[in-house]
Design an enzyme around this catalytic site. Structure first.
Site, PDB file in Angstrom:
ATOM      1  N   TYR B  33       0.766  -1.240   0.225  1.00 31.01           N
ATOM      2  CA  TYR B  33       0.086   0.107  -0.051  1.00 31.01           C
ATOM      3  C   TYR B  33       0.882   0.984  -0.072  1.00 31.01           C
ATOM      4  O   TYR B  33       2.190   1.340   0.034  1.00 31.01           O
ATOM      5  CB  TYR B  33      -1.018   0.141   1.285  1.00 31.01           C
ATOM      6  CG  TYR B  33      -0.415   0.245   2.689  1.00 31.01           C
ATOM      7  CD1 TYR B  33       0.497  -0.593   3.379  1.00 31.01           C
ATOM      8  CD2 TYR B  33      -0.529   1.692   3.045  1.00 31.01           C
ATOM      9  CE1 TYR B  33       0.947  -0.311   4.280  1.00 31.01           C
ATOM     10  CE2 TYR B  33       0.180   1.929   4.304  1.00 31.01           C
ATOM     11  CZ  TYR B  33       0.948   1.013   4.926  1.00 31.01           C
ATOM     12  OH  TYR B  33       1.466   1.319   6.242  1.00 31.01           O
ATOM     13  N   ARG B  52       8.253   3.787  -4.843  1.00 29.04           N
ATOM     14  CA  ARG B  52       8.399   2.705  -3.666  1.00 29.04           C
ATOM     15  C   ARG B  52       7.186   1.592  -3.872  1.00 29.04           C
ATOM     16  O   ARG B  52       7.411   0.575  -3.694  1.00 29.04           O
ATOM     17  CB  ARG B  52       8.174   3.740  -2.395  1.00 29.04           C
ATOM     18  CG  ARG B  52       8.223   2.739  -1.185  1.00 29.04           C
ATOM     19  CD  ARG B  52       8.058   3.624   0.256  1.00 29.04           C
ATOM     20  NE  ARG B  52       6.622   3.927   0.306  1.00 29.04           N
ATOM     21  CZ  ARG B  52       6.477   4.964   1.358  1.00 29.04           C
ATOM     22  NH1 ARG B  52       7.382   4.816   2.341  1.00 29.04           N
ATOM     23  NH2 ARG B  52       5.450   5.324   1.320  1.00 29.04           N
ATOM     24  N   ARG B  99      -8.084 -20.292  -1.039  1.00 28.50           N
ATOM     25  CA  ARG B  99      -7.019 -20.187  -0.037  1.00 28.50           C
ATOM     26  C   ARG B  99      -5.658 -21.078  -0.006  1.00 28.50           C
ATOM     27  O   ARG B  99      -5.835 -22.320   0.053  1.00 28.50           O
ATOM     28  CB  ARG B  99      -7.588 -19.916   1.216  1.00 28.50           C
ATOM     29  CG  ARG B  99      -6.468 -19.771   2.403  1.00 28.50           C
ATOM     30  CD  ARG B  99      -6.894 -19.748   3.933  1.00 28.50           C
ATOM     31  NE  ARG B  99      -6.002 -19.159   5.012  1.00 28.50           N
ATOM     32  CZ  ARG B  99      -5.391 -19.895   5.473  1.00 28.50           C
ATOM     33  NH1 ARG B  99      -5.058 -21.133   5.132  1.00 28.50           N
ATOM     34  NH2 ARG B  99      -4.238 -19.650   6.184  1.00 28.50           N
ATOM     35  N   HIS B 101      -1.506 -20.855   0.537  1.00 27.34           N
ATOM     36  CA  HIS B 101      -0.133 -20.035   0.866  1.00 27.34           C
ATOM     37  C   HIS B 101       0.580 -19.730  -0.467  1.00 27.34           C
ATOM     38  O   HIS B 101       0.823 -18.381  -0.548  1.00 27.34           O
ATOM     39  CB  HIS B 101       0.886 -20.471   1.931  1.00 27.34           C
ATOM     40  CG  HIS B 101       0.279 -20.882   3.030  1.00 27.34           C
ATOM     41  ND1 HIS B 101      -0.717 -21.158   3.606  1.00 27.34           N
ATOM     42  CD2 HIS B 101       0.587 -20.100   4.423  1.00 27.34           C
ATOM     43  CE1 HIS B 101      -1.141 -21.124   4.959  1.00 27.34           C
ATOM     44  NE2 HIS B 101      -0.320 -20.461   5.346  1.00 27.34           N
ATOM     45  N   LYS B 146       6.448  -2.054   2.084  1.00 31.16           N
ATOM     46  CA  LYS B 146       5.161  -1.396   2.669  1.00 31.16           C
ATOM     47  C   LYS B 146       3.942  -2.279   2.412  1.00 31.16           C
ATOM     48  O   LYS B 146       3.291  -2.186   1.508  1.00 31.16           O
ATOM     49  CB  LYS B 146       5.139   0.040   1.798  1.00 31.16           C
ATOM     50  CG  LYS B 146       4.233   0.906   2.934  1.00 31.16           C
ATOM     51  CD  LYS B 146       4.251   2.457   2.446  1.00 31.16           C
ATOM     52  CE  LYS B 146       3.345   3.085   2.997  1.00 31.16           C
ATOM     53  NZ  LYS B 146       3.591   3.489   4.387  1.00 31.16           N
TER      54      LYS B 146
END
Lengths: 281, 281
Positions: B33, B52, B99, B101, B146
């Protein structure tokens, strides 16, 4: 036998199930979860999962939620999906609100579930054992709380996949062996079954606890203590435990053969004992 | 002047903006984000944020996304919201899928934004400085990326709030001072401005970089090096930097008065220089 989702009481197809973008689970990973599986149409160790869930929520100062409400929602969704061998994923987040790190004033938890067919481990892996790599534990300091802070696990699992093996085992700076990306790890050395003790660095696995109890039942010596990378390599047997993993032997780690490279007798015995327990539960 | 959200090209009210429950951002925190603010209707340091963002995505092996596409989406949403002083939150997750990993086969990123009025720091805090506590850094090992792996930050910020102070500063096991929950930390000692170097343990803050450049512009000695808890307590000045934080002086840490307990000249000078830069950008 549909795969279904649940969002705060509303059941739908998984594709239609949505959460707000300002759900704190989405913006902060401020959420806990459980995965519960069924065998022959019965959820295994449901109460143990509910108890751990409450523990996770308590550690994070989530508002309380009645266990009966959660249990009822789980059972209702599971029944509607009508999948004999299901994996039920339950996630509870702290709630929804304008993005702000500190806890929101609202104390309205978000409860989300999905129920899908279990993604079974291939029979060959169970028969012949599997392989893993190790890597430095770079996860956060509260791996004992079952939260969705799972990006380190994701990256480790992906690294394992790209290395052509099944899983990755996190090893601390001082070479203490922690656990795998979604399973606990046990070694067998000189007839003693050894696993990492419960600290803030590993998940208190439900299957881990069951296997520890089974060791007592079948008179296997069991020690919960730290062990090191060298102990992992030199073990007679290594196996992983988890809700979907069950008891899964590792016969190769970092390219090194474990024991004689075959699934060992303790791993076989405990896998059998686990299934006996499941069948009798 | 509405507050708006954006999900994969669709603009709506924030309340109506939804993501699938199997978004990997929700189930694994597998998302990055940025927060970008505007002054007088102009987004500040947009290119630096985009750069970034690309770095974060690259570190996590996200599929690439064109910077022009992202820039255009940001500018379009920002324009529609028409908020002169806005905080634009942008989150990109690895995608949606059952789902698991390891990375999914789909390479379809989820792009989500919200734009809200900036939650301004109270003028009194800026005038008189603010207070923080310190606590052990228990975050994961890749704080340079981030991501939304922010639960440690959430818990630390909440602890600060409950302690009656504004923020919490993470300190490593060896007492190296890392950063605050959403800001970098600088100290001033004997006329030298000191901040933690860029490692995997801190965020490469945009405002951090701007302030480092400003130090050079105004001939302040600047060192990027490790410093310790004792240096923090004994500093002449301490300040935090961040997109919303800007340059915010800390005058009390763990109950100890910093310097003379007043906002110091370097903090004032850099805050002024930052705003001059913003006005001229």
């Amino acid at each position: 036998m549909p795969e279904l989702a649940y969002v705060n009481g509303k059941i739908s197809s998984i594709e239609m199930a949505m959460v707000p973008v300002e759900d704190r689970g989405y913006q902060f990973g401020d959420a806990v979860y459980e995965v519960i599986v069924s065998y022959s149409g019965r959820l295994f160790a449901l109460e143990e999962h509910l108890e751990r869930l409450e523990g996770s929520m308590c550690e994070l100062d989530f508002p309380p939620i009645s266990r009966e409400t959660v249990r009822h929602s789980i059972q209702d969704l599971f029944k509607q999906a009508d999948l004999p061998r299901a994996a039920l994923y339950l996630q509870i987040s702290r709630g929804v609100g304008p993005r702000n790190h500190a806890f929101p004033e609202t104390r309205k938890l978000q409860v989300v579930m999905t129920v899908r067919k279990v993604d079974e481990k291939p029979a060959m892996l169970r028969r012949e054992g599997t392989a893993a790599i190790t890597l430095k534990d770079f996860r956060w300091g509260r791996c004992d709380i079952k939260t969705v802070q799972l990006l380190a696990n994701v990256l480790a699992k992906q690294k394992a996949t790209e290395s052509g093996v099944d899983d990755a085992i996190f090893v601390a700076e001082d070479e203490v062996v922690r656990e795998a990306t979604s399973s606990n790890v046990f070694i067998v050395a000189d007839g003693v079954v050894i696993t990492h003790p419960l600290t803030q660095n590993i998940l208190p696995g439900i299957t881990r606890a069951v296997v520890i109890d089974l060791c007592k039942d079948v008179n296997l010596a069991l020690e919960e203590r730290f062990y090191y990378l060298k102990d992992l390599y030199s073990a007679d047997e290594v196996f992983m435990t988890g809700t979907i993993t069950e008891v899964l032997p590792l016969v190769k780690i970092d390219g090194q053969i474990i024991g004689d490279g075959k699934v060992g007798p303790v791993s076989k015995q405990l896998y059998g004992a686990l299934h006996e327990k499941i069948n009798n539960s």
